[in-house]
Design an enzyme around this catalytic site. Structure first.
Site, PDB file in Angstrom:
ATOM      1  N   ASP A   1     -18.440  -1.881   1.393  1.00 36.35           N
ATOM      2  CA  ASP A   1     -19.254  -1.240   2.436  1.00 36.35           C
ATOM      3  C   ASP A   1     -20.209  -0.039   1.825  1.00 36.35           C
ATOM      4  O   ASP A   1     -21.322  -0.066   2.478  1.00 36.35           O
ATOM      5  CB  ASP A   1     -18.077  -0.386   3.444  1.00 36.35           C
ATOM      6  CG  ASP A   1     -18.714   0.189   4.402  1.00 36.35           C
ATOM      7  OD1 ASP A   1     -19.371  -0.259   5.561  1.00 36.35           O
ATOM      8  OD2 ASP A   1     -18.911   1.488   4.448  1.00 36.35           O
TER       9      ASP A   1
ATOM     10  N   ARG B   1      24.097  -9.617   9.260  1.00 43.02           N
ATOM     11  CA  ARG B   1      24.383 -11.134   8.818  1.00 43.02           C
ATOM     12  C   ARG B   1      24.274 -11.406   7.608  1.00 43.02           C
ATOM     13  O   ARG B   1      24.264 -12.296   6.861  1.00 43.02           O
ATOM     14  CB  ARG B   1      22.892 -11.871   9.430  1.00 43.02           C
ATOM     15  CG  ARG B   1      21.531 -11.604   8.947  1.00 43.02           C
ATOM     16  CD  ARG B   1      20.457 -12.483   9.482  1.00 43.02           C
ATOM     17  NE  ARG B   1      19.231 -12.123   9.321  1.00 43.02           N
ATOM     18  CZ  ARG B   1      18.469 -12.735   8.092  1.00 43.02           C
ATOM     19  NH1 ARG B   1      19.138 -13.665   7.464  1.00 43.02           N
ATOM     20  NH2 ARG B   1      17.534 -12.529   7.641  1.00 43.02           N
TER      21      ARG B   1
ATOM     22  N   THR C   1     -15.354  -7.067  -2.985  1.00 45.51           N
ATOM     23  CA  THR C   1     -14.259  -5.917  -2.753  1.00 45.51           C
ATOM     24  C   THR C   1     -13.046  -6.766  -2.454  1.00 45.51           C
ATOM     25  O   THR C   1     -13.031  -7.866  -1.755  1.00 45.51           O
ATOM     26  CB  THR C   1     -14.805  -5.243  -1.509  1.00 45.51           C
ATOM     27  OG1 THR C   1     -13.504  -4.441  -1.303  1.00 45.51           O
ATOM     28  CG2 THR C   1     -15.192  -5.912  -0.269  1.00 45.51           C
TER      29      THR C   1
ATOM     30  N   ASP D   1     -10.604  -5.618  -0.839  1.00 42.06           N
ATOM     31  CA  ASP D   1     -10.174  -5.512   0.491  1.00 42.06           C
ATOM     32  C   ASP D   1     -10.354  -6.308   1.603  1.00 42.06           C
ATOM     33  O   ASP D   1      -9.853  -6.393   2.750  1.00 42.06           O
ATOM     34  CB  ASP D   1     -10.538  -3.898   0.988  1.00 42.06           C
ATOM     35  CG  ASP D   1     -10.028  -2.648   0.240  1.00 42.06           C
ATOM     36  OD1 ASP D   1      -9.108  -2.958  -0.278  1.00 42.06           O
ATOM     37  OD2 ASP D   1     -10.860  -1.753  -0.159  1.00 42.06           O
TER      38      ASP D   1
ATOM     39  N   ARG E   1     -23.553 -13.741 -13.129  1.00 36.92           N
ATOM     40  CA  ARG E   1     -24.026 -14.970 -13.825  1.00 36.92           C
ATOM     41  C   ARG E   1     -24.778 -15.837 -12.821  1.00 36.92           C
ATOM     42  O   ARG E   1     -25.434 -16.210 -13.309  1.00 36.92           O
ATOM     43  CB  ARG E   1     -22.534 -15.384 -14.299  1.00 36.92           C
ATOM     44  CG  ARG E   1     -22.797 -16.916 -14.886  1.00 36.92           C
ATOM     45  CD  ARG E   1     -21.468 -17.456 -15.300  1.00 36.92           C
ATOM     46  NE  ARG E   1     -21.578 -18.774 -16.140  1.00 36.92           N
ATOM     47  CZ  ARG E   1     -21.784 -19.880 -15.475  1.00 36.92           C
ATOM     48  NH1 ARG E   1     -21.535 -19.939 -14.031  1.00 36.92           N
ATOM     49  NH2 ARG E   1     -21.804 -21.099 -16.250  1.00 36.92           N
TER      50      ARG E   1
ATOM     51  N   ASP F   1     -12.836  -6.468   3.688  1.00 36.70           N
ATOM     52  CA  ASP F   1     -13.273  -5.658   4.893  1.00 36.70           C
ATOM     53  C   ASP F   1     -14.769  -5.626   5.221  1.00 36.70           C
ATOM     54  O   ASP F   1     -15.119  -4.777   5.654  1.00 36.70           O
ATOM     55  CB  ASP F   1     -12.612  -4.232   4.666  1.00 36.70           C
ATOM     56  CG  ASP F   1     -13.422  -3.584   3.517  1.00 36.70           C
ATOM     57  OD1 ASP F   1     -13.875  -4.007   2.624  1.00 36.70           O
ATOM     58  OD2 ASP F   1     -13.105  -2.283   3.494  1.00 36.70           O
TER      59      ASP F   1
ATOM     60  N   GLY G   1     -15.957   0.178  -5.681  1.00 36.57           N
ATOM     61  CA  GLY G   1     -14.756  -0.516  -6.676  1.00 36.57           C
ATOM     62  C   GLY G   1     -15.063  -1.791  -7.236  1.00 36.57           C
ATOM     63  O   GLY G   1     -15.674  -2.663  -6.595  1.00 36.57           O
TER      64      GLY G   1
ATOM     65  N   ARG H   1     -19.596   5.810  -8.562  1.00 36.65           N
ATOM     66  CA  ARG H   1     -20.029   6.338  -7.486  1.00 36.65           C
ATOM     67  C   ARG H   1     -21.156   7.299  -7.547  1.00 36.65           C
ATOM     68  O   ARG H   1     -21.409   7.847  -8.590  1.00 36.65           O
ATOM     69  CB  ARG H   1     -18.805   7.474  -6.917  1.00 36.65           C
ATOM     70  CG  ARG H   1     -17.473   6.370  -6.903  1.00 36.65           C
ATOM     71  CD  ARG H   1     -17.347   5.530  -5.799  1.00 36.65           C
ATOM     72  NE  ARG H   1     -16.072   4.780  -5.588  1.00 36.65           N
ATOM     73  CZ  ARG H   1     -15.616   3.844  -5.053  1.00 36.65           C
ATOM     74  NH1 ARG H   1     -16.601   3.482  -3.938  1.00 36.65           N
ATOM     75  NH2 ARG H   1     -14.545   3.606  -5.166  1.00 36.65           N
TER      76      ARG H   1
ATOM     77  N   HIS I   1      19.114  -7.598   0.616  1.00 35.57           N
ATOM     78  CA  HIS I   1      17.985  -6.899   0.113  1.00 35.57           C
ATOM     79  C   HIS I   1      16.957  -7.064   1.070  1.00 35.57           C
ATOM     80  O   HIS I   1      17.024  -7.905   1.910  1.00 35.57           O
ATOM     81  CB  HIS I   1      17.438  -7.500  -1.267  1.00 35.57           C
ATOM     82  CG  HIS I   1      17.134  -8.961  -1.220  1.00 35.57           C
ATOM     83  ND1 HIS I   1      18.220  -9.962  -1.323  1.00 35.57           N
ATOM     84  CD2 HIS I   1      15.905  -9.430  -0.978  1.00 35.57           C
ATOM     85  CE1 HIS I   1      17.421 -11.012  -1.101  1.00 35.57           C
ATOM     86  NE2 HIS I   1      15.865 -10.722  -1.153  1.00 35.57           N
TER      87      HIS I   1
ATOM     88  N   ARG J   1      -7.148   1.089   2.310  1.00 33.27           N
ATOM     89  CA  ARG J   1      -7.136   2.389   3.047  1.00 33.27           C
ATOM     90  C   ARG J   1      -7.598   2.303   4.442  1.00 33.27           C
ATOM     91  O   ARG J   1      -6.587   2.730   5.420  1.00 33.27           O
ATOM     92  CB  ARG J   1      -8.355   3.222   2.431  1.00 33.27           C
ATOM     93  CG  ARG J   1      -8.497   4.452   2.748  1.00 33.27           C
ATOM     94  CD  ARG J   1      -9.775   5.384   2.370  1.00 33.27           C
ATOM     95  NE  ARG J   1     -10.836   4.890   2.486  1.00 33.27           N
ATOM     96  CZ  ARG J   1     -11.653   4.414   1.800  1.00 33.27           C
ATOM     97  NH1 ARG J   1     -11.544   4.919   0.257  1.00 33.27           N
ATOM     98  NH2 ARG J   1     -12.951   4.063   2.010  1.00 33.27           N
TER      99      ARG J   1
ATOM    100  N   GLU K   1      10.040  -8.506   4.916  1.00 25.85           N
ATOM    101  CA  GLU K   1      10.679  -8.274   6.195  1.00 25.85           C
ATOM    102  C   GLU K   1       9.815  -7.465   6.989  1.00 25.85           C
ATOM    103  O   GLU K   1      10.028  -7.508   8.364  1.00 25.85           O
ATOM    104  CB  GLU K   1      12.186  -7.674   5.831  1.00 25.85           C
ATOM    105  CG  GLU K   1      12.988  -8.611   5.439  1.00 25.85           C
ATOM    106  CD  GLU K   1      12.939  -9.231   3.936  1.00 25.85           C
ATOM    107  OE1 GLU K   1      13.482 -10.158   3.511  1.00 25.85           O
ATOM    108  OE2 GLU K   1      12.195  -8.545   3.091  1.00 25.85           O
TER     109      GLU K   1
END
Length: 338
Positions: A122, A230, A144, A146, A40, A148, A30, A91, A234, A190, A206
């Site tokens: 990964d 209270r 990436t 993510d 660069r 991760d 990705g 891929r 929203h 994911r 929230e």
């Protein structure tokens, strides 16, 4: 793992510099904002040290097919501010096989490329690991959104992605307030909840749902009901895609609490856009360090940043470690969203 296995002594000159004259660079998996800044940095750092650089287009697929071109200083001009990757990405199932890897190594040898910088996540690291195990020196650069990849506190593209998400959440909150609704915002992630956690905390959500932590629907409903009691009109719920789809979650809320919600799936907008200053600087530092490691005759490494200091680790060991989300931040988010 014995690091000497990946130190190619025939490249070493005077124990520091090497005779390596030609390296390659590719992006895989990705795309992430800041990849161009990393490309660069690799190209200009190498040329500064009188090395040739070859760009490999379409990731490992392009490597197998020989889609390889020499890059000059001008090739990477005016790209530091651009999202995506000028080398494109794809891929490649074939590269997961020994036969595919052999084709890739043959192309590298054909073009006289002696070392390779791999920018990606990964899956990209696993390709670099496979080449390393077959004796070809590779250095992984974490790219990436993510966040991760073990061995680094931040990956290239993460900061830009969370700022993109925050901008969206701020806008969604405006309309949520106007219409007194609960909005469910699905973000990427994911297997890792970093995007959801950081944007949820920064955006005042929230409720934050991440793959690393189980949730109880009844508790979420109670939290929403307490807010309504209270006078709260929203709410914003952030959900990582690895938990479940926002549409599915909204359906469960409707069924269990008869609560009407609106769903926003941000999708690939999170990957695009001009990289932030943080990502541009991070990419420049990591890309340059990757070249330095190859100059030192070191392959099988993965670069990263910890406490604002550049680090590098054995890429095989990195891939054996699980990614860990910051659970202290998760606890804080629940405390602040009462």
């Amino acid at each position: 793992m014995d690091q000497q296995k990946y130190v190619l002594s025939f490249y070493i000159k005077n124990g520091v510099k090497t005779d390596m004259k030609r390296i390659g660079v590719l992006t895989s998996g990705g795309d992430a904002p800041g990849m161009n800044a990393a490309i660069r940095a690799v190209v200009r750092k190498a040329i500064y040290h009188e090395m040739e650089v070859y760009g490999i287009y379409q990731g490992y697929s392009g490597l197998i097919n020989g889609n390889i071109k020499k890059l000059e200083l001008g090739s990477v001009g005016d790209i530091i501010q651009r999202g995506g990757t000028m080398l494109y990405s794809a891929r490649c199932e074939e590269f997961k096989t020994k036969e595919g890897q052999a084709k890739g190594i043959e192309q590298l040898k054909k073009h006289g490329i002696e070392g390779l910088v791999v920018i990606g996540g990964d899956g990209s690291y696993r390709g670099a690991k496979a080449l390393t195990e077959q004796g070809f020196p590779c250095v992984g650069v974490p790219g990436t959104i993510d966040n991760d990849i073990p061995g680094t506190e931040y990956t290239i593209g993460f900061d830009t992605a969370i700022n993109t998400v925050i901008n969206a959440i701020d806008r969604i909150r405006d309309t949520a307030t106007s219409h007194e609704r609960t909005f469910i915002v699905e973000v990427m992630g994911r297997d890792a909840g970093d995007i959801a956690l950081w944007t949820g905390l920064a955006g005042g959500a929230e409720t934050i749902l991440i793959p690393e932590e189980k949730f109880e629907m009844k508790e979420i409903i109670k939290r929403l009901e307490r807010g309504q009691e209270r006078g709260k009109k929203h709410s914003i719920i952030i959900i990582a895609e690895g938990v479940c789809s926002a549409v599915e979650f909204a359906s469960q809320l409707k069924e269990m609490a008869n609560l009407e919600t609106r769903v926003s799936v941000l999708g690939h907008i999170q990957r695009g856009g001009s990289p932030t200053a943080f990502d541009r600087v991070l990419a420049s530092r990591l890309g340059s360090r990757a070249v330095e490691l190859l100059m030192e005759g070191k392959g099988g490494r993965a670069v990263g940043i910890e406490r604002n200091q550049l680090v590098d680790y054995d890429i095989i060991e990195i891939l054996s470690k699980p990614h860990k989300v910051n659970m202290d931040m998760y606890k804080l988010s629940t405390e602040l969203s009462i």
